[in-house]
Write an enzyme that holds these catalytic residues in place. Sequence first.
Site, PDB file in Angstrom:
ATOM      1  CE  LYS A 188      -4.099  -2.221   0.315  1.00  0.00           C
ATOM      2  NZ  LYS A 188      -3.737  -3.403  -0.292  1.00  0.00           N
TER       3      LYS A 188
HETATM    4  C1  LIG Z   1      -9.969  -2.835  -1.425  1.00  0.00           C
HETATM    5  C2  LIG Z   1      -9.398  -3.433  -0.369  1.00  0.00           C
HETATM    6  N1  LIG Z   1     -10.018  -3.796   0.859  1.00  0.00           N
HETATM    7  C3  LIG Z   1      -9.301  -4.331   2.175  1.00  0.00           C
HETATM    8  C4  LIG Z   1      -8.182  -4.781   1.725  1.00  0.00           C
HETATM    9  C5  LIG Z   1      -7.506  -5.450   2.982  1.00  0.00           C
HETATM   10  O1  LIG Z   1      -6.410  -4.792   3.696  1.00  0.00           O
HETATM   11  P1  LIG Z   1      -5.617  -5.465   4.732  1.00  0.00           P
HETATM   12  O2  LIG Z   1      -4.561  -6.497   3.907  1.00  0.00           O
HETATM   13  O3  LIG Z   1      -4.748  -4.557   5.296  1.00  0.00           O
HETATM   14  O4  LIG Z   1      -6.355  -6.209   5.522  1.00  0.00           O
HETATM   15  C6  LIG Z   1      -7.230  -4.597   0.813  1.00  0.00           C
HETATM   16  C7  LIG Z   1      -5.999  -5.293   0.634  1.00  0.00           C
HETATM   17  O5  LIG Z   1      -5.399  -5.433  -0.342  1.00  0.00           O
HETATM   18  C8  LIG Z   1      -7.991  -3.900  -0.327  1.00  0.00           C
HETATM   19  O6  LIG Z   1      -7.250  -4.049  -1.477  1.00  0.00           O
END
Ligand SMILES: Cc1ncc(COP(=O)(O)O)c(C=O)c1O
Length: 386
Positions: A188
Site C-alpha cells: 500500500k
Molecule cells: C480494497 C481492499 N480492501 C481491503 C483490503 C484489506 O486490507 P488488509 O490487507 O490491510 O486487511 C485490501 C488489501 O489488499 C484491499 O485492496
Amino acid sequence: MNRTIRDQYLVFGAPAIGEPEINEVVDSLRSGWLGTGPKVAKFEEIFRQYVGSKYAMAVNSCTAGLHLSMLVAGLKPGDEVITTPMTFCATVNSIIHTGATPVLVDCDRETMLIDPQRIEEAITPRTRAILPVHLCGRPCNMDAIMDIANRHHLLVIEDAAHAVETVYKGRKIGNIGHLTAFSFYVTKNVVTGEGGMVTTNNPDFADKIKVFALHGMSKDAWRRFSDEGYKHYQVVYPGFKYNMMDLQAAIGLHQLARVEENLKRRNEIWQTYNEAFADLPIGLPAPDELDTIHARHLYTLMIDKERCGVSRDEFMQKMHQMNIGTGVHYIGVHLHPYYRERFGYLPEDFPNATWFSERTVSVPLSVKLSADDIEDVIRAVRITLS
Ligand SMILES: Cc1ncc(COP(=O)(O)O)c(C=O)c1O
C-alpha cells in the site's frame, strides 16, 4: 542501452523503506516494548491529524478495521450491506463475518467505482449500510452516496485501503462517512507490514473499536503492564486480537511523514505512463474527477484481446518473461467460487465488473521505482503490445 529484458525482477508493489523506519524499529526492539504501546498512540494521533477526523484507532489490518466497524455499527444477521464486486475479497468477507449479507451492485464502466444509482435501486427494508470502496485511490461519488444514506437512514462504512491520501471535494477520505478503514499492507501507499486504521467522528464508535480490538478488555488495557503500576482489566465484550504493535507503528510513523512527498512522486510516474501509453490500443485510467485528489495507488491498463492482439493474462505472462511484475485488481468478487455458490452470482449480473475483471492489469507504481525501472516498464508494455 537497448535492453529488452532487465537483469533483476521488478517486484510489483515493492515498499520503500528508509533508514528512519529501520532505526525506529531497532529503537522499539531495544526498548523491549514490541506490542501495543506509545508508538501506536503516536501513530494514531498523527494519522488522525492527517485525515482531520476526531478519532483514529490503529488495528492490525484493514480487514480487521472493516470487521470492527461493522460490529460497532451494530450489523447483525439479516442486515444487508450494499457494496461493489470490483474489490478485494476482504471487503465482502468482513460483511459476512458479522453475519450480515453483502448485496453487490455493479460499478461504473469508466471509473470502476460503485454506481450510486444502482445503490439506490438495491435498497430494501433490510439494508443497513453502504460500503463504498475507493478503488485504486480514486474517491467514490461521496455526495451522492451520503445523500442516499441520509435519505434512507443508512450507515456509510468506507473501504479506504487504497485511499490514505484521497480527497473528495475538499474533504479528506476518513472524514466523510460514519467509519472508514485504511490499509497499511506491504504493497500500500503507507506500509507497516500488516496494519490498518479506522477513523470516525463518533465517540461511541471510537471507544467500542478500541475495546473490541483488544479482547473486549476495558479501555486502556494496554497500560496494565506500564510503570504506572498494575491495573486490573475487565472484559466487557468477547473481543478480537486486532491490535497494532509498536513494531508496526514504528514503520508507519516515518512512512506517514513522507506520504505527501511520495504522492508527488507517484503523480509524476502516473503522468509519465499517461504520456508513454497514450498511442497504444489499451484503456488507461479515467481522468480525475473535478476537485478530487487521487491517491495514485494503482495504475491500471485495460487489455482487450480484440484491440491488443493479446489477452490480459498473455500480457502478464509476457511482462513476467521480461522480468516485470504486474498485478490484477481485481477479479470481481462475484466470479469467485465461494460467493458464486453461496449467493448464486452470474458473470452477467455485473457486466461492468465482469468486463474489468477480464481486462484489468496494474503496472508498478511504487516510489521505489528508479528512472530506469520506469523506462523498463514502458518498454516492456510497448514490446508486449507490438
Ligand atoms: C480494497 C481492499 N480492501 C481491503 C483490503 C484489506 O486490507 P488488509 O490487507 O490491510 O486487511 C485490501 C488489501 O489488499 C484491499 O485492496
